[in-house]
Motif scaffolding. Structure first.
Motif, PDB file in Angstrom:
ATOM      1  N   PRO A  53       1.301  18.694   1.548  1.00 62.14           N
ATOM      2  CA  PRO A  53       0.078  19.418   2.388  1.00 62.14           C
ATOM      3  C   PRO A  53      -0.569  20.365   1.128  1.00 62.14           C
ATOM      4  CG  PRO A  53       1.886  19.051   3.615  1.00 62.14           C
ATOM      5  CD  PRO A  53       2.888  18.720   3.147  1.00 62.14           C
ATOM      6  N   ALA A  54      -1.545  20.547   1.208  1.00 67.25           N
ATOM      7  CA  ALA A  54      -2.583  21.379   0.594  1.00 67.25           C
ATOM      8  C   ALA A  54      -1.880  22.655   0.800  1.00 67.25           C
ATOM      9  CB  ALA A  54      -3.579  21.149   0.440  1.00 67.25           C
ATOM     10  N   GLY A  55      -1.445  23.589   0.431  1.00 65.11           N
ATOM     11  CA  GLY A  55      -1.340  25.133  -0.145  1.00 65.11           C
ATOM     12  C   GLY A  55      -1.365  26.143  -0.828  1.00 65.11           C
ATOM     13  N   TYR A  91       0.691  -1.860   0.227  1.00 67.97           N
ATOM     14  CA  TYR A  91      -0.035   0.095  -0.045  1.00 67.97           C
ATOM     15  C   TYR A  91       0.862   1.235  -0.348  1.00 67.97           C
ATOM     16  CZ  TYR A  91      -2.875   3.096   1.321  1.00 67.97           C
ATOM     17  OH  TYR A  91      -3.817   4.777   1.691  1.00 67.97           O
ATOM     18  N   VAL A  92       0.737   2.280  -0.877  1.00 68.24           N
ATOM     19  CA  VAL A  92       1.098   3.498  -1.299  1.00 68.24           C
ATOM     20  C   VAL A  92       0.066   4.265  -0.321  1.00 68.24           C
ATOM     21  CG1 VAL A  92       2.183   5.440  -2.723  1.00 68.24           C
ATOM     22  CG2 VAL A  92       3.338   2.936  -2.056  1.00 68.24           C
ATOM     23  N   ASP A  93      -0.029   5.454  -0.021  1.00 68.61           N
ATOM     24  CA  ASP A  93      -0.636   6.264   0.528  1.00 68.61           C
ATOM     25  C   ASP A  93      -0.531   7.685  -0.133  1.00 68.61           C
ATOM     26  OD1 ASP A  93      -2.889   7.853   2.478  1.00 68.61           O
ATOM     27  OD2 ASP A  93      -1.184   9.210   2.786  1.00 68.61           O
ATOM     28  N   LEU A  94      -1.419   7.682  -1.186  1.00 70.82           N
ATOM     29  CA  LEU A  94      -1.552   9.404  -2.291  1.00 70.82           C
ATOM     30  C   LEU A  94      -1.017  10.623  -1.820  1.00 70.82           C
ATOM     31  CD1 LEU A  94      -3.263   9.949  -5.259  1.00 70.82           C
ATOM     32  CD2 LEU A  94      -3.212  11.582  -3.546  1.00 70.82           C
ATOM     33  N   GLU A  95      -2.053  10.924  -0.104  1.00 71.76           N
ATOM     34  CA  GLU A  95      -1.959  12.209   0.665  1.00 71.76           C
ATOM     35  C   GLU A  95      -0.279  12.865   1.173  1.00 71.76           C
ATOM     36  OE1 GLU A  95      -4.363  14.500   0.616  1.00 71.76           O
ATOM     37  OE2 GLU A  95      -5.810  13.963  -0.169  1.00 71.76           O
ATOM     38  N   SER A  96       0.420  11.798   1.670  1.00 68.81           N
ATOM     39  CA  SER A  96       1.664  11.564   2.271  1.00 68.81           C
ATOM     40  C   SER A  96       2.557  11.207   1.139  1.00 68.81           C
ATOM     41  CB  SER A  96       1.393  10.862   3.345  1.00 68.81           C
ATOM     42  OG  SER A  96       1.628   9.870   3.221  1.00 68.81           O
ATOM     43  N   HIS A 114      -2.855  19.126  -4.089  1.00 69.72           N
ATOM     44  CA  HIS A 114      -1.854  17.660  -4.188  1.00 69.72           C
ATOM     45  C   HIS A 114      -0.645  18.305  -5.269  1.00 69.72           C
ATOM     46  CE1 HIS A 114      -5.456  15.757  -4.091  1.00 69.72           C
ATOM     47  NE2 HIS A 114      -5.286  15.098  -2.672  1.00 69.72           N
ATOM     48  N   PRO A 115       0.499  19.439  -4.206  1.00 70.77           N
ATOM     49  CA  PRO A 115       1.399  19.634  -4.818  1.00 70.77           C
ATOM     50  C   PRO A 115       2.964  18.388  -4.399  1.00 70.77           C
ATOM     51  CG  PRO A 115       1.462  21.024  -2.620  1.00 70.77           C
ATOM     52  CD  PRO A 115       0.027  20.291  -3.096  1.00 70.77           C
ATOM     53  N   LEU A 116       3.082  18.302  -5.796  1.00 66.24           N
ATOM     54  CA  LEU A 116       4.542  17.329  -5.792  1.00 66.24           C
ATOM     55  C   LEU A 116       4.784  17.522  -4.450  1.00 66.24           C
ATOM     56  CD1 LEU A 116       6.334  18.615  -8.476  1.00 66.24           C
ATOM     57  CD2 LEU A 116       5.376  16.344  -8.104  1.00 66.24           C
ATOM     58  N   PRO A 117       6.001  16.392  -3.975  1.00 60.98           N
ATOM     59  CA  PRO A 117       6.267  15.996  -2.419  1.00 60.98           C
ATOM     60  C   PRO A 117       7.320  16.925  -2.998  1.00 60.98           C
ATOM     61  CG  PRO A 117       5.621  14.239  -3.330  1.00 60.98           C
ATOM     62  CD  PRO A 117       4.673  15.326  -4.458  1.00 60.98           C
ATOM     63  N   ASP A 118       8.262  16.133  -1.690  1.00 57.23           N
ATOM     64  CA  ASP A 118       9.653  16.874  -2.032  1.00 57.23           C
ATOM     65  C   ASP A 118       9.960  15.661  -2.102  1.00 57.23           C
ATOM     66  OD1 ASP A 118      12.457  18.355   0.370  1.00 57.23           O
ATOM     67  OD2 ASP A 118      12.352  16.063   0.477  1.00 57.23           O
ATOM     68  N   ASP A 119      11.074  15.773  -2.825  1.00 67.98           N
ATOM     69  CA  ASP A 119      11.965  14.700  -3.681  1.00 67.98           C
ATOM     70  C   ASP A 119      12.271  13.633  -2.608  1.00 67.98           C
ATOM     71  OD1 ASP A 119      11.738  15.656  -5.752  1.00 67.98           O
ATOM     72  OD2 ASP A 119      13.850  16.485  -6.383  1.00 67.98           O
ATOM     73  N   ALA A 120      12.802  13.937  -1.019  1.00 66.05           N
ATOM     74  CA  ALA A 120      13.060  12.641   0.248  1.00 66.05           C
ATOM     75  C   ALA A 120      12.403  12.754   0.213  1.00 66.05           C
ATOM     76  CB  ALA A 120      14.384  13.932   0.651  1.00 66.05           C
TER      77      ALA A 120
END
Length: 278
Positions: A58-60, A48-53, A65-71
């Protein structure tokens, strides 16, 4: 390289000695996390992979759903067992939007071999595939994101593309026209964008239309030879599904990840309404 895999094809390759890494990316916009559903039953071997995390920050100001940090993204993929030199298959239990977001993220971050299970969990069970609550053991992967393998748009780039090329709006038609807006503060669309609901890319059972039919659909919307194509939606999730549909049709396309949730949050940006691009 194919961007999708059928349930029958997955049944064949999953029985191999070293099957692709399988990711379950269940997600419902505004709904509960997909983890309880995953724990109740998933494709054998799926992690399982959680889309939100894992697949979004985080929204802003940059959208819902902005891009997550690469790390953060890379660590999540390694925990799920993703390796750079090993193929990945992703699926969800909905419209295929979340799986497409995972496909796009991995491809954009440099993974060379990622496919979406066409029709998702429903297609798997309809083909006779079994589900299991057993969580598989995972060997840590080695995938390190190298962003930039797929084209990406920001708000200014989307505005410019709507003028010089073809910017597709993957949301439902009524949201494009500005008749309703259930999620964002302003209704309407980016001036110059063409309405192209993601739902028109699939059959009644949620599987993609054949490549030729998709190509004809996008040609009818203006995707002719030499025309640069981009896609946006509400928050960069269903638009990834449209980028996937375009890829199946042999048409490269950029994704505006911030999408309408970012665009409409800035009162200085123009808004068009009605059925025409504006």
């Amino acid at each position: 390289m194919d961007a999708i895999i059928t349930a029958q094809q997955w049944a064949s390759v999953s029985d191999g000695e070293r099957p692709p890494t399988l990711l379950d990316v269940r997600y419902r916009p505004g709904g509960p996390p997909g983890l309880p559903q995953y724990e109740a039953g998933h494709l054998p071997g799926a992690v399982y992979v959680d889309l939100e995390s894992a697949l979004a920050a985080p929204a802003g100001p940059k959208g819902r759903h902005p891009l997550p940090d690469d790390a953060v993204f890379g660590a999540a993929m390694r925990r799920a067992g993703v390796r750079f030199d090993h193929p990945v298959v992703v699926y969800d239990d909905g419209l295929g939007w979340a799986a497409a977001r995972a496909w796009w993220m991995l491809r954009w971050a440099g993974h060379p071999d990622v496919r979406v299970l066409d029709g998702g969990l429903a297609a798997w069970t309809a083909s006779g595939g079994r589900l299991t609550p057993e969580v598989p053991p995972v060997t840590e992967g080695d995938f390190v994101p190298a962003p930039g393998a797929l084209p990406l748009l920001d708000a200014d780039g989307a505005a410019e593309l709507a003028r010089r090329g073809l910017l597709l709006d993957a949301r439902a038609g009524e949201r494009y026209r500005g008749e309703v807006e259930p999620l964002d503060a302003v209704a309407g669309h980016i001036p110059g964008a063409v309405s192209a609901p993601t739902t028109d890319n699939v059959t009644a059972d949620g599987c993609f239309l054949p490549a030729g039919e998709l190509a004809a659909r996008f040609a009818g919307l203006g995707a002719s030879d030499g025309v640069e194509v981009g896609v946006y939606c509400g928050s960069g999730v269903s638009a990834a599904h449209e980028v996937l549909a375009l890829a199946i049709a042999g048409i490269p396309a950029s994704l505006y990840v911030g999408s309408w949730s970012e665009w409409s949050s800035d009162p200085a940006r123009p808004v068009a309404t009605g059925p025409q691009p504006g």
